[in-house]
Design a protein around this motif. Structure first.
Motif, PDB file in Angstrom:
ATOM      1  N   GLU A 180       5.348 -14.986  12.415  1.00  0.00           N
ATOM      2  CA  GLU A 180       3.893 -15.061  12.338  1.00  0.00           C
ATOM      3  C   GLU A 180       3.439 -16.013  11.231  1.00  0.00           C
ATOM      4  N   ALA A 181       4.124 -15.977  10.098  1.00  0.00           N
ATOM      5  CA  ALA A 181       3.773 -16.878   9.003  1.00  0.00           C
ATOM      6  C   ALA A 181       3.950 -18.336   9.416  1.00  0.00           C
ATOM      7  N   ASN A 227       2.874 -10.074   7.313  1.00  0.00           N
ATOM      8  CA  ASN A 227       3.220 -10.962   8.416  1.00  0.00           C
ATOM      9  C   ASN A 227       4.721 -11.158   8.475  1.00  0.00           C
ATOM     10  N   ASN A 270      -0.733 -23.496  12.970  1.00  0.00           N
ATOM     11  CA  ASN A 270      -2.135 -23.552  13.397  1.00  0.00           C
ATOM     12  C   ASN A 270      -2.997 -24.278  12.364  1.00  0.00           C
ATOM     13  N   LYS A 271      -2.730 -24.035  11.084  1.00  0.00           N
ATOM     14  CA  LYS A 271      -3.486 -24.735  10.044  1.00  0.00           C
ATOM     15  C   LYS A 271      -3.232 -26.242  10.117  1.00  0.00           C
ATOM     16  N   ASP A 330      -5.581 -23.166  19.721  1.00  0.00           N
ATOM     17  CA  ASP A 330      -5.464 -24.374  18.908  1.00  0.00           C
ATOM     18  C   ASP A 330      -4.374 -25.300  19.430  1.00  0.00           C
ATOM     19  N   ILE A 369       1.094 -19.280  11.768  1.00  0.00           N
ATOM     20  CA  ILE A 369      -0.155 -19.457  11.034  1.00  0.00           C
ATOM     21  C   ILE A 369      -0.192 -20.825  10.357  1.00  0.00           C
ATOM     22  N   GLU A 370       0.926 -21.210   9.734  1.00  0.00           N
ATOM     23  CA  GLU A 370       0.992 -22.516   9.089  1.00  0.00           C
ATOM     24  C   GLU A 370       0.872 -23.645  10.105  1.00  0.00           C
TER      25      GLU A 370
END
Length: 317
Positions: free
Chosen positions: A57-58, A53, A64-65, A124, A61-62
């Motif tokens: 992108e990383a 990633n 979204n979490k 999300d 992703i964080e």
């Protein structure tokens, strides 16, 4: 004459020399090289994208979490505010009817977000944005309704028209609430009979208290009908009635305040079991008592009381 290694025989000089590259061979070489390069680059990109990633992108992703963790808390808070909003709206409706003699207008504060209901898949970020927006709308509406309710209560207090707004039995829980106003099944005749008050189930002799400031207008002792009954006259044309009492602690003409003891819960008259039959009237018009008890309860309990009193079909008298 040519061999397979790319040499040709020069008949003039009688020697072999290396064959030169033609335009066609050059173009062919470039095409093969370009195709190989693109193919290799695409393979490297696919492998990299599947197993690695980028920093961007990383970060996404964080994020979204984090959004997914926030959604349950936002939903819980939104549900709590929605309950409070229903409670405030119910209170507002009571005051509105008291002043304007009509129901308060009902507004759909989330109408502008209705289009989201038909979307099956929402990113999300959109879900979080929607939840946050809904929360802000509910908070704003809740503050507005509460401010209006406080203003109306202050006006009524100044005019001396504040209705009785507390529970006639201390520590009342939703589980103790029985049938309220309407056609209910009579426990003795087993047929629907109009029920003009609310049943409050309790142990015998539990104190019954006045729900507002007023004057005792009548005291009746009897073993028939509603049994021992006390009626209190309140400012603004309100009357409260406490029936089936086991004992009476007041006399006609006595002034009472919220919490003043009226008597005790009993089974006098035609009562199926120990309970208090509590009525609220406004200018002789029967009102639903559950709408006049919100000052003694928190939002969840009051909402539960509204539901229980409306669905219970069996009266106690």
């Amino acid at each position: 004459m040519a061999n397979r290694k790319g040499y040709v025989f020069d008949r003039d000089s009688l020697v072999f020399r290396k064959k030169g590259m033609t335009i066609g061979s050059v173009l062919k070489f470039l095409a093969i090289f370009a195709t190989s390069s693109v193919t290799f680059t695409l393979m490297v990109y696919l492998i990299f994208s599947f197993f690695f990633n980028t920093k961007e992108e990383a970060v996404l992703i964080e994020q979204n979490k984090a959004y997914m963790q926030q959604i349950p808390r936002l939903q819980e808070k939104a549900d709590m505010l929605a309950d409070e909003l229903r409670y405030l709206a119910a209170c507002d409706s009571i005051i509105y009817r008291s002043i304007f003699r009509s129901d308060a207008p009902k507004l759909d504060v989330m109408k502008s977000f209705a289009f989201l209901g038909g979307i099956d898949t929402i990113p999300d970020t959109r879900v979080t944005e929607y939840s946050a927006a809904k929360l802000r709308v509910l908070e704003d509406k809740s503050r507005s309704v509460e401010a209006n309710l406080r203003a109306v209560l202050e006006i009524l207090a100044e005019r001396g028209d504040l209705p009785p707004m507390t529970s006639p039995v201390a520590g009342l829980s939703p589980a103790q609430v029985g049938a309220s106003v309407g056609n209910r099944i009579n426990p003795f005749y087993k047929v629907p009979v109009y029920h003009g008050g609310m049943d409050i189930i309790s142990d015998a002799d539990v104190p019954v208290v006045a729900t507002g400031e007023g004057v005792v207008s009548s005291v009746k002792r009897s073993m028939k009908g509603q049994g021992n009954v006390v009626t209190v006259s309140h400012p603004g044309g309100y009357f409260t009635k406490y029936a089936h009492l086991s004992s009476i602690s007041v006399s006609k003409g006595m002034k009472v305040r919220p919490g003043s003891r009226i008597g005790g819960v009993g089974v006098s008259g035609n009562a199926y079991a120990p309970h208090l039959h509590y009525e609220v009237l406004k200018d002789t018009v029967v009102m639903n008592p559950v709408n006049y008890m919100f000052a003694s309860f928190n939002v969840p309990d009051y909402v539960d009381m509204l539901v229980v009193s409306s669905v219970t079909k069996q009266s106690m008298d």
